[in-house]
Design an enzyme around this catalytic site. Structure first.
Site, PDB file in Angstrom:
ATOM      1  N   LYS A  95      40.461 -15.635  23.164  1.00  0.00           N
ATOM      2  CA  LYS A  95      39.331 -14.484  22.935  1.00  0.00           C
ATOM      3  C   LYS A  95      38.809 -13.442  24.085  1.00  0.00           C
ATOM      4  O   LYS A  95      38.468 -12.388  23.602  1.00  0.00           O
ATOM      5  CB  LYS A  95      38.299 -15.151  22.202  1.00  0.00           C
ATOM      6  CG  LYS A  95      38.714 -15.654  20.730  1.00  0.00           C
ATOM      7  CD  LYS A  95      37.741 -15.889  19.962  1.00  0.00           C
ATOM      8  CE  LYS A  95      37.793 -15.973  18.540  1.00  0.00           C
ATOM      9  NZ  LYS A  95      38.503 -17.657  18.407  1.00  0.00           N
ATOM     10  N   GLU A 117      29.013 -11.109  16.521  1.00  0.00           N
ATOM     11  CA  GLU A 117      28.941 -12.415  15.496  1.00  0.00           C
ATOM     12  C   GLU A 117      29.698 -13.572  15.959  1.00  0.00           C
ATOM     13  O   GLU A 117      30.580 -13.470  16.686  1.00  0.00           O
ATOM     14  CB  GLU A 117      29.309 -11.851  14.048  1.00  0.00           C
ATOM     15  CG  GLU A 117      30.923 -12.099  13.735  1.00  0.00           C
ATOM     16  CD  GLU A 117      31.883 -11.329  14.730  1.00  0.00           C
ATOM     17  OE1 GLU A 117      31.260 -10.199  15.093  1.00  0.00           O
ATOM     18  OE2 GLU A 117      32.942 -11.666  14.861  1.00  0.00           O
ATOM     19  N   SER A 383      46.944 -20.866  21.245  1.00  0.00           N
ATOM     20  CA  SER A 383      45.715 -20.040  21.458  1.00  0.00           C
ATOM     21  C   SER A 383      44.674 -20.519  22.113  1.00  0.00           C
ATOM     22  O   SER A 383      43.920 -19.964  22.778  1.00  0.00           O
ATOM     23  CB  SER A 383      45.333 -19.522  19.955  1.00  0.00           C
ATOM     24  OG  SER A 383      44.973 -20.580  19.340  1.00  0.00           O
TER      25      SER A 383
HETATM   26  C1  LIG Z   1      38.985 -18.216  17.246  1.00  0.00           C
HETATM   27  C2  LIG Z   1      40.395 -18.652  17.544  1.00  0.00           C
HETATM   28  C3  LIG Z   1      41.123 -18.804  16.811  1.00  0.00           C
HETATM   29  C4  LIG Z   1      41.391 -17.780  15.389  1.00  0.00           C
HETATM   30  O1  LIG Z   1      41.307 -16.590  15.665  1.00  0.00           O
HETATM   31  P1  LIG Z   1      42.367 -15.307  15.706  1.00  0.00           P
HETATM   32  O2  LIG Z   1      41.703 -14.137  15.787  1.00  0.00           O
HETATM   33  O3  LIG Z   1      42.880 -15.672  14.242  1.00  0.00           O
HETATM   34  O4  LIG Z   1      43.025 -15.583  16.777  1.00  0.00           O
HETATM   35  C5  LIG Z   1      42.621 -19.151  16.849  1.00  0.00           C
HETATM   36  N1  LIG Z   1      42.407 -20.452  17.921  1.00  0.00           N
HETATM   37  C6  LIG Z   1      41.514 -20.372  18.767  1.00  0.00           C
HETATM   38  C7  LIG Z   1      41.639 -21.636  19.945  1.00  0.00           C
HETATM   39  C8  LIG Z   1      40.533 -19.878  18.595  1.00  0.00           C
HETATM   40  O5  LIG Z   1      39.179 -20.077  19.347  1.00  0.00           O
END
Ligand SMILES: *Cc1c(COP(=O)(O)O)cnc(C)c1O
Length: 401
Positions: A95, A117, A383
């Site tokens: 993020k 948000e 992610s």
């Molecule tokens: C917020 C988050 C997501 C989901 O958000 P996307 O905008 O779909 O990437 C996925 N993985 C993690 C670790 C997150 O913090």
């Protein structure tokens, strides 16, 4: 790999991806969105912006993140699996790539205050982080219920100097926090920038956020080339809440049909149980948070309350580009249950010594479903890290003894 000038999968001059996208905002918000739309490309293409963005990604976020050959996981599935380690970014997830980009845009537009948000608090933390870094005031709207559920992230935001404002309307969760953040923006149009946390919202947000996250696939190309002699994998896997890590992981491969793009959405307790966030499986076209997209809704068009074990995937829609990738068949969408995600989270922890975020575990849960062959290469966008999810994982420890 060059980006085709006219790709059917990228935003067009009017802000649409096929029938999806656009900017469906109240008249009061129009000047803010228009200012951003008229300036974002010019700003992010300036050499000085690119220099500052790249330097912060390098020295502050810790990029490039490694591309790790997961040998034991590969042996288990009889294929070759690489993990793109976004979990190693500062603050623990992808993020921050976006919040760094947006705060640099906000500074160049002369903004003094940031509003955001947050649902689970991950985007709130990434925003509070860059506001502290840049010395800008930070106000984060968060549903009253989420404030109770996600206390550690609320504490992190406050530690970083942000003001966390409870959203007390509606279901007191993410969609209500989004509404209140937008209301704040309407009342403070000249000095405030609204940092959206995913590839959602009115144009130009989905395109701008995807561009900031595209560093994920840009790095993957050169790292794969270096490690395997080929820049394109056979599969690229990512989870989709709003879709920003997936948009970044897919970005430079959109026009490479040999790369199969696989998106994992949260099926919660099961697609047909009434407790899920499986947007493409259950949703229909409609307008959500300023964009035409696919969303979960009742027969008379009210947004359905989503559910997932993973707070970051607990969203009733997906970004407009993903709606288009789904509708055209360019990306495959798989619905992954809480149970499948937990299995995958424990499996990665035990096989590779990496505890993934529960969101990310949904992407990993696609590995047994895609039928990758021994000579094929799979990249999973890892992610985020799972520290924030330890309490949830711990509840299930006995099942994985
Ligand atoms: C917020 C988050 C997501 C989901 O958000 P996307 O905008 O779909 O990437 C996925 N993985 C993690 C670790 C997150 O913090």
């Amino acid at each position: 790999m060059t980006i085709a000038a006219t790709s059917p999968y990228r935003v067009d001059a009017t802000g649409y991806y096929g029938p999806f996208g656009g900017a469906y905002v109240p008249e009061m918000l129009y000047p803010n969105v228009e200012e951003l739309r008229d300036n974002y490309l010019r700003i992010i293409q300036e050499p000085e912006f690119q220099r500052e963005f790249t330097q912060l990604l390098t020295d502050y976020v810790g990029r490039p993140t490694p591309l790790f050959l997961a040998r034991r996981l590969s042996a288990h599935y009889g294929t070759t699996i690489y993990l793109k380690r976004e979990d190693l970014c500062h603050t623990g997830a992808h993020k921050v790539n976006n919040t760094i980009g947006q705060i640099l845009v906000a500074k160049r537009l002369g903004k003094k205050r940031i509003v955001a948000e947050t649902g689970a608090g991950q985007h709130g933390v990434a925003t509070a982080t860059v506001c502290a870094l840049m010395g800008l005031e930070c106000i984060v709207y968060m549903g009253e219920i989420d404030i109770e559920r996600q206390k550690p992230n609320v504490d992190r935001m406050r530690m970083l100097g942000a003001k966390v404002v409870p959203a007390t309307s509606g279901s007191k969760t993410l969609k209500d926090a989004t509404n209140e953040a937008m209301r704040h923006w309407i009342s403070n149009p000249t000095d405030t920038h609204y940092i959206i946390g995913s590839v959602v919202g009115p144009h130009p947000y989905p395109d701008m956020v995807a561009r900031f996250q595209s560093v994920i696939s840009a790095e993957t190309i050169s790292q794969l080339l270096h490690q395997t002699g080929r820049g394109t994998p056979d599969f690229m896997l990512a989870c989709v809440g709003g879709g920003s890590n997936a948009a970044g992981a897919f970005y430079h491969y959109l026009d490479e049909p040999s790369v199969r793009l696989v998106a994992a959405e949260a099926a919660g307790k099961g697609v047909n149980t009434g407790h899920s966030a499986a947007t493409t499986a259950l949703g229909k076209p409609g307008i959500l948070h300023g964009a035409s997209t696919i969303l979960m809704q009742t027969a008379d068009g009210q947004v359905t309350e989503p559910y997932s074990i993973s707070a970051g995937l607990d969203y009733p829609g997906i970004g407009p580009q993903h709606a288009h990738l789904f509708a055209t068949g360019r990306a495959e969408f798989l619905s992954i249950t809480d149970k499948q995600a937990l299995d995958a989270g424990f499996q990665l922890s035990r096989l590779e010594g990496i505890i993934p975020a529960l969101e990310t575990a949904h992407a990993l849960a696609c590995l047994p479903l895609i039928g990758a062959k021994p000579d094929e290469v799979v990249v999973v966008c890892l992610s985020g890290r799972g520290d924030k999810d330890l309490a949830t994982y711990t509840k299930h420890l006995e099942e994985y003894a």
